[in-house]
Design an enzyme around this catalytic site. Structure first.
Site, PDB file in Angstrom:
ATOM      1  N   GLU A  34       0.869  -1.162   0.000  1.00 38.91           N
ATOM      2  CA  GLU A  34       0.000   0.000   0.000  1.00 38.91           C
ATOM      3  C   GLU A  34       0.916   1.226   0.000  1.00 38.91           C
ATOM      4  O   GLU A  34       1.827   1.306   0.835  1.00 38.91           O
ATOM      5  CB  GLU A  34      -0.885   0.002   1.260  1.00 38.91           C
ATOM      6  CG  GLU A  34      -1.866   1.152   1.207  1.00 38.91           C
ATOM      7  CD  GLU A  34      -2.759   1.276   2.441  1.00 38.91           C
ATOM      8  OE1 GLU A  34      -2.690   0.409   3.330  1.00 38.91           O
ATOM      9  OE2 GLU A  34      -3.510   2.265   2.487  1.00 38.91           O
ATOM     10  N   ARG A 259       5.524 -12.818   9.444  1.00 36.50           N
ATOM     11  CA  ARG A 259       6.168 -11.542   9.135  1.00 36.50           C
ATOM     12  C   ARG A 259       7.493 -11.432   9.881  1.00 36.50           C
ATOM     13  O   ARG A 259       7.713 -12.078  10.899  1.00 36.50           O
ATOM     14  CB  ARG A 259       5.268 -10.351   9.420  1.00 36.50           C
ATOM     15  CG  ARG A 259       4.907 -10.127  10.854  1.00 36.50           C
ATOM     16  CD  ARG A 259       4.240  -8.755  11.052  1.00 36.50           C
ATOM     17  NE  ARG A 259       3.208  -8.450  10.076  1.00 36.50           N
ATOM     18  CZ  ARG A 259       3.145  -7.303   9.371  1.00 36.50           C
ATOM     19  NH1 ARG A 259       4.032  -6.365   9.523  1.00 36.50           N
ATOM     20  NH2 ARG A 259       2.174  -7.083   8.540  1.00 36.50           N
ATOM     21  N   LYS A 269       4.636   0.723   8.896  1.00 35.49           N
ATOM     22  CA  LYS A 269       4.704   2.027   8.235  1.00 35.49           C
ATOM     23  C   LYS A 269       4.040   3.093   9.091  1.00 35.49           C
ATOM     24  O   LYS A 269       4.487   4.236   9.118  1.00 35.49           O
ATOM     25  CB  LYS A 269       4.019   1.941   6.868  1.00 35.49           C
ATOM     26  CG  LYS A 269       4.866   1.248   5.826  1.00 35.49           C
ATOM     27  CD  LYS A 269       4.197   1.341   4.456  1.00 35.49           C
ATOM     28  CE  LYS A 269       3.800   0.007   3.917  1.00 35.49           C
ATOM     29  NZ  LYS A 269       2.437  -0.097   3.454  1.00 35.49           N
TER      30      LYS A 269
HETATM   31  P1  ATP Z   1       2.794  -2.044   7.490  1.00 31.71           P
HETATM   32  O1  ATP Z   1       1.962  -2.353   8.679  1.00 31.71           O
HETATM   33  O2  ATP Z   1       4.224  -1.864   7.793  1.00 31.71           O
HETATM   34  O3  ATP Z   1       2.217  -0.965   6.645  1.00 31.71           O
HETATM   35  P2  ATP Z   1       1.613  -3.826   5.708  1.00 31.71           P
HETATM   36  O4  ATP Z   1       1.562  -5.319   5.735  1.00 31.71           O
HETATM   37  O5  ATP Z   1       0.373  -3.079   5.966  1.00 31.71           O
HETATM   38  O6  ATP Z   1       2.762  -3.380   6.640  1.00 31.71           O
HETATM   39  P3  ATP Z   1       1.743  -3.509   2.911  1.00 31.71           P
HETATM   40  O7  ATP Z   1       2.191  -2.342   2.136  1.00 31.71           O
HETATM   41  O8  ATP Z   1       0.310  -3.861   2.866  1.00 31.71           O
HETATM   42  O9  ATP Z   1       2.221  -3.288   4.379  1.00 31.71           O
HETATM   43  O10 ATP Z   1       2.611  -4.794   2.607  1.00 31.71           O
HETATM   44  C1  ATP Z   1       3.031  -5.222   1.344  1.00 31.71           C
HETATM   45  C2  ATP Z   1       3.471  -6.648   1.490  1.00 31.71           C
HETATM   46  O11 ATP Z   1       4.565  -6.743   2.391  1.00 31.71           O
HETATM   47  C3  ATP Z   1       2.358  -7.508   2.053  1.00 31.71           C
HETATM   48  O12 ATP Z   1       2.267  -8.683   1.285  1.00 31.71           O
HETATM   49  C4  ATP Z   1       2.788  -7.779   3.456  1.00 31.71           C
HETATM   50  O13 ATP Z   1       2.336  -9.021   3.884  1.00 31.71           O
HETATM   51  C5  ATP Z   1       4.315  -7.724   3.369  1.00 31.71           C
HETATM   52  N1  ATP Z   1       4.912  -7.334   4.645  1.00 31.71           N
HETATM   53  C6  ATP Z   1       4.671  -6.213   5.355  1.00 31.71           C
HETATM   54  N2  ATP Z   1       5.363  -6.205   6.506  1.00 31.71           N
HETATM   55  C7  ATP Z   1       6.069  -7.364   6.536  1.00 31.71           C
HETATM   56  C8  ATP Z   1       6.985  -7.961   7.468  1.00 31.71           C
HETATM   57  N3  ATP Z   1       7.311  -7.348   8.604  1.00 31.71           N
HETATM   58  N4  ATP Z   1       7.521  -9.152   7.154  1.00 31.71           N
HETATM   59  C9  ATP Z   1       7.216  -9.756   5.996  1.00 31.71           C
HETATM   60  N5  ATP Z   1       6.363  -9.264   5.076  1.00 31.71           N
HETATM   61  C10 ATP Z   1       5.792  -8.086   5.337  1.00 31.71           C
HETATM   62 MG    MG Z   2      -0.988  -1.821   5.648  1.00 34.28          MG
END
Ligand code: ATP
Ligand code: MG
Length: 550
Positions: A34, A259, A269
């Site tokens: 995102e 994760r 983020k």
């Molecule tokens: P954040 O909470 O940091 O925004 P998110 O999962 O909401 O993380 P996205 O932009 O939706 O962030 O994530 C893009 C991809 O990265 C998704 O497939 C998510 O599962 C993966 N991802 C995000 N954080 C991690 C992590 N700490 N370890 C492994 N994969 C991750």
């Molecule tokens: Mg997110």
């Protein structure tokens, strides 16, 4: 220390089986961030996994921006994400935006309505939350759940036309308010948001929810293996429901992995954005941030990050990875690549009283003692030098082998020097050392007359390049779990130390991204933002030693 070859992981086994059985002809994965912030090291794990999995089986990987939430998203983030994925060394096949599919998603929602599987709800967000039930108690059906198909089609069209205010109406799936899986209790599909979208502008004022949009995005792109983190495991039944009931031609499958969490940092983020917004750091690429751009600015290489991601592998269970493991991989990567030079971070002037005034000699120095292929360089030596302030002590404790009054040490790649006199200011602070050198002891001359126990580094004063050094400690040392904003109150006040010192004259023209090993201090990167021509600024990537074994 040896690094393991990429370990086989359970997702890889599934892909191999699916290809062997003919269930899929070509593996298609996607990395779906995102664009609501900069990518962090956790995303790197997902990027490596998706791209390397497809790469290994000669498949394809899309970069898809999951931009269904206009309020938090921005093109700045889109651009930074593209840059980071490329810098990590990956090339996407397709570049897509979920928002490009808004039209199709809207049509599919109408399919659901016509099948009696979606309805417009007038309840407030609070009412919907309160009637969802709990893990042990079923939820309550909405009083609007039995609206007719015609009424729902009309209301949904009017939601799209902008007739309702934010929060006034939502579109919900009609599944089962008593389902043991809370995600199947009539989840929200669409909400009204009157906001400008970075890609679609003001075209839409209804936006799909992530859980509804994501399976459709995967299906539209023909993704075969949709890999996400474990928190989405309970969403899988709804994911499959959306693909099935929306009558998507292609049926993608979701797989979950744990994760990545690292010690001494926050990894979301949202929290990282708080650090930026509260000015606790110098932007998203502050070298203390666990963002890919922060790690890059600190001096991490794509090779080190990829090796780290391979080593941690793909597990089905949660774990916190020690950040020293990440440090291990940058040391490994730079060990034989980085020029080994001398830098004085906290200078103390030394005058060699028996060295001829005005004379400069050029001494031979190895560029990397573990990699002879890197050759040699010449470094100047003269009557005035700088040494490290803590390489001298007035009253040394036992086993202190560096300089103290009357003691002799070796200057790395140069001569033995002996401390003869200590010069102080009016307050008694040491401001200069007067030493003598022994011309017989020149490094490489084969001198065996006597031995000294300490070797210290130095920089010749008249050619020395004044520079700034930045040393880092973790931003967060309190490992206690917290949610919300409270981690901002526990930031390490010593996470950044700025020192003014000197580097060898040969490093004057180094440019942003150049990496060095400074004798005894560790690995450093030339800061790409704050360095100017002839004035490099150095970020410490990592110190030399670690107690950590992979
Ligand atoms: P954040 O909470 O940091 O925004 P998110 O999962 O909401 O993380 P996205 O932009 O939706 O962030 O994530 C893009 C991809 O990265 C998704 O497939 C998510 O599962 C993966 N991802 C995000 N954080 C991690 C992590 N700490 N370890 C492994 N994969 C991750
Ligand atoms: Mg997110």
């Amino acid at each position: 220390m040896e690094t393991k070859t990429p370990s086989s992981n359970f997702i890889k086994n599934i892909v191999a089986e699916d290809l062997a059985s003919g269930k899929v002809k070509e593996v298609v994965t996607r990395f779906p961030p995102e664009p609501n912030g900069y990518l962090h090291i956790g995303h790197a794990k997902s990027i490596c996994l998706n791209f390397e999995l497809a790469g290994e089986f000669k498949g394809r990987t899309n970069l898809r921006f999951d931009d269904t939430n206009p309020v938090k998203e921005d093109v700045e983030y889109v651009e930074s994400i593209k840059r980071d994925v490329q810098w990590l060394g990956f090339e996407w096949d397709g570049l897509f935006f979920a928002s490009d599919y808004f039209g199709e998603m809207y049509e599919r929602a109408n399919v659901l309505i016509r099948k009696g599987l979606a309805f417009v709800d007038d309840q407030t967000a609070d009412q919907i939350r309160e009637t969802r039930g709990t893990l042990t108690a079923p939820g309550q059906e909405s009083p609007y759940r039995n609206r007719s198909v015609e009424e729902n089609l009309d209301l949904f069209a009017r939601m799209k036309a902008g007739e309702f205010a934010d929060g006034q109406k939502v579109l919900r799936a009609k599944i089962d308010m008593a389902s043991p899986n809370v995600n199947l209790r009539d989840p929200i599909l669409y909400r009204v948001v009157h906001a400008h979208h970075h890609n679609t502008g003001d075209q839409w004022c209804i936006y799909p929810m992530y859980a509804y949009a994501h399976p459709l995005e995967d299906a539209i792109e023909g993704v075969t293996h949709s890999i996400c983190t474990l928190e989405f495991e309970d969403q899988r039944p709804f994911y499959d429901w959306v693909v099935r009931e929306c009558e998507m031609k292609w049926v993608p499958r979701q797989y979950e992995f744990a994760r990545l969490n690292l010690t001494n940092t926050v990894m979301s983020k949202r929290k990282l954005k708080l650090l930026v917004d509260e000015k606790a750091v110098d932007g998203w690429d502050d070298p203390r941030m666990p963002t890919i751009s922060g790690l890059r600015r600190k001096g991490y290489t794509p090779e080190a990050i990829r090796a780290f991601c391979r080593e941690i592998g793909v597990a089905k269970s949660y774990g916190i990875v020690d950040e020293r493991m990440l440090e291990h991989f940058i040391r490994e990567d730079l060990k034989l690549k980085a020029l080994r030079t001398m830098a004085v971070l906290q200078p103390l002037k030394v005058v060699i009283t028996n060295y001829p005034e005005g004379q400069v000699e050029w001494l031979d120095a190895e560029n990397n003692s573990e990699n002879p292929d890197m050759g040699h360089r010449k470094i100047p030596f003269s009557r005035e030098l700088y040494i490290e302030r803590d390489d001298f002590m007035d009253n040394p404790p036992p086993k202190y082998f560096r300089l103290f009054p009357g003691n002799e040490v070796r200057l790395k790649s140069a001569y033995f020097v002996k401390c003869e006199e200590v010069i102080r200011d009016s307050e008694g602070n040491v401001v200069e050392l007067r030493c003598t050198y022994d011309p017989e002891t020149k490094s490489g001359s084969g001198f065996t007359g006597r031995k000294v126990k300490g070797t210290i580094h130095w920089v010749e004063a008249t050619h020395a390049v004044p520079t700034q050094f930045r040393l880092y400690e973790p931003l967060i040392t309190d490992e206690a779990e917290d949610d919300g904003q409270s981690f901002l109150d526990h930031l390490n006040p010593n996470s950044l130390e700025v020192l003014e010192g000197f580097v060898e004259q040969g490093m004057k023209d180094s440019v942003g991204g150049d990496k060095f090993q400074f004798f005894r201090h560790g690995y450093f990167n030339v800061d790409p933002k704050d360095s100017a021509a002839g004035h490099p600024v150095f970020n410490r990537i990592v110190s030399l030693k670690s107690s950590f074994e992979v």
